[in-house]
Write a protein that holds these residues in place. Structure first.
Motif, PDB file in Angstrom:
ATOM      1  N   GLN A  69     -10.539 -13.654 -30.926  1.00  0.00           N
ATOM      2  CA  GLN A  69      -9.842 -12.410 -31.634  1.00  0.00           C
ATOM      3  C   GLN A  69      -9.690 -13.141 -33.057  1.00  0.00           C
ATOM      4  OE1 GLN A  69      -6.153 -11.547 -29.849  1.00  0.00           O
ATOM      5  NE2 GLN A  69      -5.316 -10.571 -31.796  1.00  0.00           N
ATOM      6  N   VAL A  70     -10.143 -12.052 -34.006  1.00  0.00           N
ATOM      7  CA  VAL A  70      -9.745 -12.254 -35.465  1.00  0.00           C
ATOM      8  C   VAL A  70      -8.379 -12.166 -35.869  1.00  0.00           C
ATOM      9  CG1 VAL A  70     -10.353 -11.647 -37.477  1.00  0.00           C
ATOM     10  CG2 VAL A  70     -11.984 -11.550 -35.806  1.00  0.00           C
ATOM     11  N   ILE A  71      -7.761 -13.258 -36.235  1.00  0.00           N
ATOM     12  CA  ILE A  71      -6.151 -13.290 -36.557  1.00  0.00           C
ATOM     13  C   ILE A  71      -6.030 -12.869 -38.178  1.00  0.00           C
ATOM     14  CG2 ILE A  71      -4.107 -14.863 -36.391  1.00  0.00           C
ATOM     15  CD1 ILE A  71      -5.606 -14.110 -33.530  1.00  0.00           C
ATOM     16  N   LYS A  72      -5.342 -12.056 -38.287  1.00  0.00           N
ATOM     17  CA  LYS A  72      -5.057 -11.633 -39.752  1.00  0.00           C
ATOM     18  C   LYS A  72      -3.374 -11.754 -40.076  1.00  0.00           C
ATOM     19  CE  LYS A  72      -8.805  -8.744 -40.472  1.00  0.00           C
ATOM     20  NZ  LYS A  72      -9.433  -7.399 -40.945  1.00  0.00           N
ATOM     21  N   GLN A  73      -2.504 -12.431 -39.023  1.00  0.00           N
ATOM     22  CA  GLN A  73      -1.226 -12.491 -39.540  1.00  0.00           C
ATOM     23  C   GLN A  73      -0.775 -13.983 -38.585  1.00  0.00           C
ATOM     24  OE1 GLN A  73       1.441  -9.266 -37.759  1.00  0.00           O
ATOM     25  NE2 GLN A  73      -0.024  -9.291 -35.798  1.00  0.00           N
ATOM     26  N   SER A  74       0.423 -14.447 -38.986  1.00  0.00           N
ATOM     27  CA  SER A  74       0.781 -15.572 -38.362  1.00  0.00           C
ATOM     28  C   SER A  74       1.401 -15.472 -36.809  1.00  0.00           C
ATOM     29  CB  SER A  74       2.031 -16.170 -39.159  1.00  0.00           C
ATOM     30  OG  SER A  74       1.722 -16.641 -40.263  1.00  0.00           O
ATOM     31  N   VAL A  75       0.901 -16.329 -35.985  1.00  0.00           N
ATOM     32  CA  VAL A  75       0.893 -15.909 -34.513  1.00  0.00           C
ATOM     33  C   VAL A  75       1.565 -17.378 -33.828  1.00  0.00           C
ATOM     34  CG1 VAL A  75      -0.713 -14.262 -34.511  1.00  0.00           C
ATOM     35  CG2 VAL A  75      -1.663 -16.737 -34.067  1.00  0.00           C
ATOM     36  N   LYS A  76       2.157 -17.142 -32.845  1.00  0.00           N
ATOM     37  CA  LYS A  76       2.469 -18.189 -32.016  1.00  0.00           C
ATOM     38  C   LYS A  76       2.293 -18.186 -30.729  1.00  0.00           C
ATOM     39  CE  LYS A  76       6.509 -20.019 -32.672  1.00  0.00           C
ATOM     40  NZ  LYS A  76       8.330 -20.157 -32.679  1.00  0.00           N
ATOM     41  N   LEU A  77       1.387 -19.032 -30.081  1.00  0.00           N
ATOM     42  CA  LEU A  77       0.917 -18.682 -28.707  1.00  0.00           C
ATOM     43  C   LEU A  77       2.077 -18.879 -27.434  1.00  0.00           C
ATOM     44  CD1 LEU A  77      -1.786 -19.941 -30.175  1.00  0.00           C
ATOM     45  CD2 LEU A  77      -2.565 -20.693 -27.906  1.00  0.00           C
ATOM     46  N   THR A  78       1.985 -17.855 -26.680  1.00  0.00           N
ATOM     47  CA  THR A  78       2.765 -17.828 -25.588  1.00  0.00           C
ATOM     48  C   THR A  78       2.294 -18.389 -24.112  1.00  0.00           C
ATOM     49  OG1 THR A  78       2.098 -15.565 -25.276  1.00  0.00           O
ATOM     50  CG2 THR A  78       4.071 -15.998 -26.609  1.00  0.00           C
ATOM     51  N   ALA A  79       0.945 -18.920 -24.201  1.00  0.00           N
ATOM     52  CA  ALA A  79       0.242 -19.226 -22.921  1.00  0.00           C
ATOM     53  C   ALA A  79      -0.969 -20.091 -23.341  1.00  0.00           C
ATOM     54  CB  ALA A  79      -0.124 -17.798 -22.031  1.00  0.00           C
ATOM     55  N   ASN A  80      -1.410 -20.884 -22.437  1.00  0.00           N
ATOM     56  CA  ASN A  80      -2.943 -21.414 -22.587  1.00  0.00           C
ATOM     57  C   ASN A  80      -3.829 -20.398 -22.695  1.00  0.00           C
ATOM     58  OD1 ASN A  80      -1.674 -24.005 -22.295  1.00  0.00           O
ATOM     59  ND2 ASN A  80      -1.939 -23.834 -20.047  1.00  0.00           N
ATOM     60  N   LEU A  81      -4.880 -20.798 -23.628  1.00  0.00           N
ATOM     61  CA  LEU A  81      -6.128 -19.999 -23.876  1.00  0.00           C
ATOM     62  C   LEU A  81      -7.484 -20.582 -23.428  1.00  0.00           C
ATOM     63  CD1 LEU A  81      -6.777 -17.074 -24.956  1.00  0.00           C
ATOM     64  CD2 LEU A  81      -7.096 -18.020 -27.143  1.00  0.00           C
ATOM     65  N   ASP A  82      -7.972 -20.119 -22.201  1.00  0.00           N
ATOM     66  CA  ASP A  82      -9.140 -20.947 -21.660  1.00  0.00           C
ATOM     67  C   ASP A  82     -10.487 -19.938 -22.122  1.00  0.00           C
ATOM     68  OD1 ASP A  82     -10.899 -22.345 -20.272  1.00  0.00           O
ATOM     69  OD2 ASP A  82     -10.268 -22.006 -18.304  1.00  0.00           O
ATOM     70  N   CYS A  83     -11.202 -20.230 -22.915  1.00  0.00           N
ATOM     71  CA  CYS A  83     -12.457 -19.491 -23.567  1.00  0.00           C
ATOM     72  C   CYS A  83     -13.762 -19.925 -23.044  1.00  0.00           C
ATOM     73  CB  CYS A  83     -12.343 -19.497 -25.133  1.00  0.00           C
ATOM     74  SG  CYS A  83     -10.734 -19.024 -25.783  1.00  0.00           S
ATOM     75  N   LYS A  84     -14.286 -18.757 -22.505  1.00  0.00           N
ATOM     76  CA  LYS A  84     -15.909 -19.051 -22.393  1.00  0.00           C
ATOM     77  C   LYS A  84     -16.793 -18.786 -23.842  1.00  0.00           C
ATOM     78  CE  LYS A  84     -15.212 -19.457 -18.117  1.00  0.00           C
ATOM     79  NZ  LYS A  84     -15.151 -20.806 -17.561  1.00  0.00           N
ATOM     80  N   THR A  85     -16.169 -18.212 -24.588  1.00  0.00           N
ATOM     81  CA  THR A  85     -16.740 -17.929 -25.901  1.00  0.00           C
ATOM     82  C   THR A  85     -15.900 -18.921 -27.028  1.00  0.00           C
ATOM     83  OG1 THR A  85     -15.204 -16.173 -26.509  1.00  0.00           O
ATOM     84  CG2 THR A  85     -17.292 -15.660 -25.381  1.00  0.00           C
ATOM     85  N   ASP A  86     -15.914 -18.440 -28.402  1.00  0.00           N
ATOM     86  CA  ASP A  86     -15.102 -19.087 -29.355  1.00  0.00           C
ATOM     87  C   ASP A  86     -13.554 -18.865 -29.095  1.00  0.00           C
ATOM     88  OD1 ASP A  86     -17.523 -19.855 -31.136  1.00  0.00           O
ATOM     89  OD2 ASP A  86     -17.504 -17.832 -31.082  1.00  0.00           O
ATOM     90  N   GLY A  87     -12.847 -19.745 -29.701  1.00  0.00           N
ATOM     91  CA  GLY A  87     -11.428 -19.589 -29.481  1.00  0.00           C
ATOM     92  C   GLY A  87     -10.682 -18.510 -30.380  1.00  0.00           C
ATOM     93  N   ILE A  88     -10.206 -18.678 -31.438  1.00  0.00           N
ATOM     94  CA  ILE A  88      -9.514 -18.058 -32.546  1.00  0.00           C
ATOM     95  C   ILE A  88     -10.455 -18.066 -33.648  1.00  0.00           C
ATOM     96  CG2 ILE A  88      -7.433 -17.907 -33.932  1.00  0.00           C
ATOM     97  CD1 ILE A  88      -5.890 -19.249 -31.643  1.00  0.00           C
ATOM     98  N   ILE A  89     -10.313 -16.968 -34.408  1.00  0.00           N
ATOM     99  CA  ILE A  89     -11.429 -17.020 -35.806  1.00  0.00           C
ATOM    100  C   ILE A  89     -10.004 -16.485 -36.730  1.00  0.00           C
ATOM    101  CG2 ILE A  89     -13.106 -15.500 -37.201  1.00  0.00           C
ATOM    102  CD1 ILE A  89     -14.236 -15.014 -34.373  1.00  0.00           C
TER     103      ILE A  89
END
Length: 284
Positions: A69-89
């Motif tokens: 996902q492309v992030i364009k605002q401030s964020v706070k994770l609410t769970a683990n993120l298990d990726c087969k691709t890239d994580g955060i852009i």
């Protein structure tokens, strides 16, 4: 001699042609892997934002994120993120990504995937506590200025934090263990690495290639082939007040033995046992 041979491989890893001239290089693979996919069947597509504003949020928004996902605002994770691709852009300047105690994990260090990708972004903060693991690069700074990453654990990545062409990155209070390299900087300047703990990163704790005016201070580095390595083209860097001990090759390595007056690097008050050239360790 073993240390010198090992760092020949590090040099080959990092000294690469530009993206325009060598699509097969490791840097190219990392950069290209961070681009949004054009495959409409990929469930890990970057999400489509409502509205196109790139302005940041003053307070991180607690939200569920998707891999790539492309992030364009401030964020706070609410769970683990298990990726087969890239994580955060990262897609905007001046935002904060708060890992909030969760883990961002990838498909493995031999993949071409990136945990958090900064593409010419400025003033972005990634903050822990939290963990980034199992990517080729845990965090990749490609260009950009005045970014920061702090209180994050990096493990099982090829390179925990990789800078290329970036300026004034602050890397502080992080734990990096079990990676091939902790921090690698290529053609980068003005970075400050402060109070980080590096343990058992196979090839190096920190390696600088063709990088200038960076500062490494009050870090602890143990269990690598070389603790801190600066190649012959890295100039005017300041390495001071670090504990660099119990490494398998050389604790401090300036250009595989290059006198410091040749590349104007400064080493002071470092607690270490071995260095090339001799004399870079406190009291030795």
């Amino acid at each position: 001699m073993a240390a010198l041979i090992a760092f020949a491989s590090v040099g080959a890893l990092l000294i690469q042609p530009t993206v325009a001239s060598a699509q097969s290089s490791m840097i190219d693979n990392i950069l290209n892997s961070a681009l949004p996919s054009s495959n409409t069947n990929d469930n890990n597509q970057p999400s489509q934002e409502n509205g196109s504003s790139s302005s940041s949020s003053a307070v991180p928004l607690s939200t569920s994120l998707s891999c790539g996902q492309v992030i364009k605002q401030s964020v706070k994770l609410t769970a683990n993120l298990d990726c087969k691709t890239d994580g955060i852009i990262v897609g905007a300047d001046g935002i904060t990504i708060d890992l909030n105690g969760f883990t961002l994990s990838g498909p493995g260090e031999k993949s071409s995937k990136v945990g958090i990708m900064f593409a010419d972004n400025d003033g972005v903060t990634v903050q822990g506590p939290g963990t980034i693991k199992s990517f080729q690069a845990g965090a990749l700074f490609s260009g950009g200025e005045d970014n920061k990453i702090s209180r994050v654990t990096f493990t099982e990545n090829e390179i925990a934090v990789f800078e290329t062409g970036s300026k004034n990155v602050a890397i502080e209070d992080n734990l990096m263990f079990g990676n091939s390299i902790g921090v690698a900087a290529h053609s980068s300047s003005g970075s400050k690495l402060t109070t980080n703990l590096f343990k058992s990163n196979d090839l190096a704790g920190v390696t600088l290639v063709n990088s200038a005016n960076n500062e490494l201070s009050m870090n602890t580095i143990q269990g690598s082939v070389n603790g801190i390595f600066l190649d012959g083209q890295s100039t005017k860097n300041n390495v001071n007040s670090n504990n660099v001990l119990q490494n398998r090759g050389v604790d401090l390595n300036n250009g595989n033995g290059l006198p410091t007056n040749i590349n104007d690097n400064v080493f002071g008050d470092n607690n270490c046992n071995t260095s090339v050239p001799d004399g870079l360790c406190l009291g030795r």
